[in-house]
Motif scaffolding. Sequence first.
Motif, PDB file in Angstrom:
ATOM      1  N   ALA A  89     -21.904  27.743  26.851  1.00  0.00           N
ATOM      2  CA  ALA A  89     -23.061  28.507  27.437  1.00  0.00           C
ATOM      3  C   ALA A  89     -23.720  27.476  28.448  1.00  0.00           C
ATOM      4  O   ALA A  89     -24.444  28.216  29.470  1.00  0.00           O
ATOM      5  CB  ALA A  89     -23.876  28.758  26.126  1.00  0.00           C
ATOM      6  N   GLN A  90     -23.877  26.315  28.168  1.00  0.00           N
ATOM      7  CA  GLN A  90     -24.338  25.389  29.181  1.00  0.00           C
ATOM      8  C   GLN A  90     -23.608  25.424  30.511  1.00  0.00           C
ATOM      9  O   GLN A  90     -24.115  25.556  31.608  1.00  0.00           O
ATOM     10  CB  GLN A  90     -24.374  23.956  28.731  1.00  0.00           C
ATOM     11  CG  GLN A  90     -25.351  23.692  27.394  1.00  0.00           C
ATOM     12  CD  GLN A  90     -25.060  22.482  26.804  1.00  0.00           C
ATOM     13  OE1 GLN A  90     -24.088  21.694  27.047  1.00  0.00           O
ATOM     14  NE2 GLN A  90     -25.981  22.055  26.120  1.00  0.00           N
ATOM     15  N   GLN A  91     -22.362  25.698  30.360  1.00  0.00           N
ATOM     16  CA  GLN A  91     -21.579  25.743  31.771  1.00  0.00           C
ATOM     17  C   GLN A  91     -21.783  27.023  32.465  1.00  0.00           C
ATOM     18  O   GLN A  91     -22.168  27.164  33.727  1.00  0.00           O
ATOM     19  CB  GLN A  91     -20.035  25.644  31.543  1.00  0.00           C
ATOM     20  CG  GLN A  91     -19.785  24.106  31.208  1.00  0.00           C
ATOM     21  CD  GLN A  91     -18.102  23.866  30.739  1.00  0.00           C
ATOM     22  OE1 GLN A  91     -17.535  25.103  30.357  1.00  0.00           O
ATOM     23  NE2 GLN A  91     -17.602  22.933  30.649  1.00  0.00           N
ATOM     24  N   ARG A  92     -21.920  28.169  31.841  1.00  0.00           N
ATOM     25  CA  ARG A  92     -22.388  29.268  32.300  1.00  0.00           C
ATOM     26  C   ARG A  92     -23.643  29.307  32.922  1.00  0.00           C
ATOM     27  O   ARG A  92     -23.860  29.751  34.005  1.00  0.00           O
ATOM     28  CB  ARG A  92     -22.447  30.522  31.418  1.00  0.00           C
ATOM     29  CG  ARG A  92     -20.919  30.833  31.077  1.00  0.00           C
ATOM     30  CD  ARG A  92     -20.967  32.368  30.491  1.00  0.00           C
ATOM     31  NE  ARG A  92     -21.728  32.362  29.078  1.00  0.00           N
ATOM     32  CZ  ARG A  92     -21.282  31.887  27.963  1.00  0.00           C
ATOM     33  NH1 ARG A  92     -20.166  31.417  27.762  1.00  0.00           N
ATOM     34  NH2 ARG A  92     -22.126  31.993  26.966  1.00  0.00           N
ATOM     35  N   GLU A  93     -24.645  28.578  32.399  1.00  0.00           N
ATOM     36  CA  GLU A  93     -25.898  28.623  33.039  1.00  0.00           C
ATOM     37  C   GLU A  93     -26.034  27.542  34.198  1.00  0.00           C
ATOM     38  O   GLU A  93     -26.914  28.053  35.117  1.00  0.00           O
ATOM     39  CB  GLU A  93     -26.936  28.031  31.844  1.00  0.00           C
ATOM     40  CG  GLU A  93     -28.358  27.955  32.157  1.00  0.00           C
ATOM     41  CD  GLU A  93     -28.911  29.209  32.553  1.00  0.00           C
ATOM     42  OE1 GLU A  93     -29.798  29.361  33.275  1.00  0.00           O
ATOM     43  OE2 GLU A  93     -28.426  30.268  32.079  1.00  0.00           O
ATOM     44  N   SER A  94     -25.371  26.688  33.993  1.00  0.00           N
ATOM     45  CA  SER A  94     -25.163  25.359  35.268  1.00  0.00           C
ATOM     46  C   SER A  94     -24.585  26.440  36.460  1.00  0.00           C
ATOM     47  O   SER A  94     -24.961  26.229  37.490  1.00  0.00           O
ATOM     48  CB  SER A  94     -24.291  24.441  34.889  1.00  0.00           C
ATOM     49  OG  SER A  94     -24.036  23.656  36.021  1.00  0.00           O
ATOM     50  N   LEU A  95     -23.443  27.315  36.072  1.00  0.00           N
ATOM     51  CA  LEU A  95     -22.954  27.979  37.183  1.00  0.00           C
ATOM     52  C   LEU A  95     -23.858  28.964  37.818  1.00  0.00           C
ATOM     53  O   LEU A  95     -23.930  29.113  38.876  1.00  0.00           O
ATOM     54  CB  LEU A  95     -21.720  28.645  36.831  1.00  0.00           C
ATOM     55  CG  LEU A  95     -20.229  27.793  36.727  1.00  0.00           C
ATOM     56  CD1 LEU A  95     -19.265  28.320  36.105  1.00  0.00           C
ATOM     57  CD2 LEU A  95     -19.874  27.002  38.330  1.00  0.00           C
ATOM     58  N   LYS A  96     -24.680  29.611  36.969  1.00  0.00           N
ATOM     59  CA  LYS A  96     -25.620  30.630  37.296  1.00  0.00           C
ATOM     60  C   LYS A  96     -26.458  29.936  38.311  1.00  0.00           C
ATOM     61  O   LYS A  96     -26.948  30.487  39.437  1.00  0.00           O
ATOM     62  CB  LYS A  96     -26.182  31.346  36.071  1.00  0.00           C
ATOM     63  CG  LYS A  96     -27.281  32.504  36.364  1.00  0.00           C
ATOM     64  CD  LYS A  96     -27.714  32.993  35.190  1.00  0.00           C
ATOM     65  CE  LYS A  96     -28.870  33.904  35.486  1.00  0.00           C
ATOM     66  NZ  LYS A  96     -29.483  34.695  34.487  1.00  0.00           N
ATOM     67  N   GLN A  97     -27.156  28.899  37.832  1.00  0.00           N
ATOM     68  CA  GLN A  97     -28.014  28.145  38.866  1.00  0.00           C
ATOM     69  C   GLN A  97     -27.530  27.647  40.117  1.00  0.00           C
ATOM     70  O   GLN A  97     -28.112  27.927  41.020  1.00  0.00           O
ATOM     71  CB  GLN A  97     -28.573  26.873  37.889  1.00  0.00           C
ATOM     72  CG  GLN A  97     -29.580  27.230  36.717  1.00  0.00           C
ATOM     73  CD  GLN A  97     -30.625  28.045  37.059  1.00  0.00           C
ATOM     74  OE1 GLN A  97     -31.501  27.805  37.974  1.00  0.00           O
ATOM     75  NE2 GLN A  97     -30.996  29.182  36.165  1.00  0.00           N
ATOM     76  N   LEU A  98     -26.349  27.393  39.934  1.00  0.00           N
ATOM     77  CA  LEU A  98     -25.600  27.024  41.332  1.00  0.00           C
ATOM     78  C   LEU A  98     -25.408  28.151  42.178  1.00  0.00           C
ATOM     79  O   LEU A  98     -25.678  27.907  43.442  1.00  0.00           O
ATOM     80  CB  LEU A  98     -24.310  26.307  40.880  1.00  0.00           C
ATOM     81  CG  LEU A  98     -23.729  25.713  42.119  1.00  0.00           C
ATOM     82  CD1 LEU A  98     -24.282  24.634  42.879  1.00  0.00           C
ATOM     83  CD2 LEU A  98     -22.084  25.187  41.566  1.00  0.00           C
ATOM     84  N   HIS A  99     -25.221  29.279  41.581  1.00  0.00           N
ATOM     85  CA  HIS A  99     -24.708  30.371  42.574  1.00  0.00           C
ATOM     86  C   HIS A  99     -25.802  31.400  42.602  1.00  0.00           C
ATOM     87  O   HIS A  99     -25.556  32.513  43.279  1.00  0.00           O
ATOM     88  CB  HIS A  99     -23.174  30.989  41.908  1.00  0.00           C
ATOM     89  CG  HIS A  99     -21.959  30.003  42.063  1.00  0.00           C
ATOM     90  ND1 HIS A  99     -21.598  29.723  43.330  1.00  0.00           N
ATOM     91  CD2 HIS A  99     -21.433  29.211  41.268  1.00  0.00           C
ATOM     92  CE1 HIS A  99     -20.591  29.014  43.124  1.00  0.00           C
ATOM     93  NE2 HIS A  99     -20.890  28.410  42.041  1.00  0.00           N
ATOM     94  N   TYR A 100     -26.610  31.855  41.740  1.00  0.00           N
ATOM     95  CA  TYR A 100     -27.790  32.584  41.642  1.00  0.00           C
ATOM     96  C   TYR A 100     -28.227  32.907  43.176  1.00  0.00           C
ATOM     97  O   TYR A 100     -28.806  32.203  43.646  1.00  0.00           O
ATOM     98  CB  TYR A 100     -28.610  32.527  40.687  1.00  0.00           C
ATOM     99  CG  TYR A 100     -29.622  33.568  40.645  1.00  0.00           C
ATOM    100  CD1 TYR A 100     -29.172  34.754  39.667  1.00  0.00           C
ATOM    101  CD2 TYR A 100     -31.027  33.630  40.953  1.00  0.00           C
ATOM    102  CE1 TYR A 100     -30.085  35.824  39.562  1.00  0.00           C
ATOM    103  CE2 TYR A 100     -31.774  34.588  40.668  1.00  0.00           C
ATOM    104  CZ  TYR A 100     -31.302  35.723  39.981  1.00  0.00           C
ATOM    105  OH  TYR A 100     -32.306  36.919  40.066  1.00  0.00           O
ATOM    106  N   MET A 101     -28.068  34.267  43.488  1.00  0.00           N
ATOM    107  CA  MET A 101     -28.787  34.571  44.638  1.00  0.00           C
ATOM    108  C   MET A 101     -28.246  33.985  45.779  1.00  0.00           C
ATOM    109  O   MET A 101     -28.944  33.483  46.989  1.00  0.00           O
ATOM    110  CB  MET A 101     -30.525  34.468  44.665  1.00  0.00           C
ATOM    111  CG  MET A 101     -30.913  35.727  43.685  1.00  0.00           C
ATOM    112  SD  MET A 101     -30.544  37.332  44.178  1.00  0.00           S
ATOM    113  CE  MET A 101     -31.644  37.653  45.691  1.00  0.00           C
TER     114      MET A 101
END
Length: 115
Positions: free
Chosen positions: A38-50
């Motif tokens: 879950a932390q890795q998914r959140e980290s990737l989302k922050q990195l790639h979001y928008m």
Amino acid sequence: MSNVTPDKPSHNEDDYFAREEIEAKRKLALEQSKEMAAQQRESLKQLHYMKCPKCGMDLQTLKQGNVELDSCFNCHGVWLDAGELDEVIKQHGHEGSGKVMGAILNLFKRTPPTP
């Protein structure tokens, strides 16, 4: 007199507690794994979001009727979320895909600066 000593647990009891300890450790490892994922998914989302999937630049949100299009002004990509293309087609009626694409492309037409 009995040969059973009350201070020494039976072999079956030792096995039971060993299995319980193993199961508790397995559950802990599984929880840690889920938390890490879950932390890795959140980290990737922050990195790639928008971010534009084509060139990596920031995406800008543009309103087209009730639909918000994610648009890249660097490579001129237009990204639609699930169901947004259907909504754009509904807004422009069944006039054909050419009119829908024209409406989307009009968002990117450059207007000359006013003097």
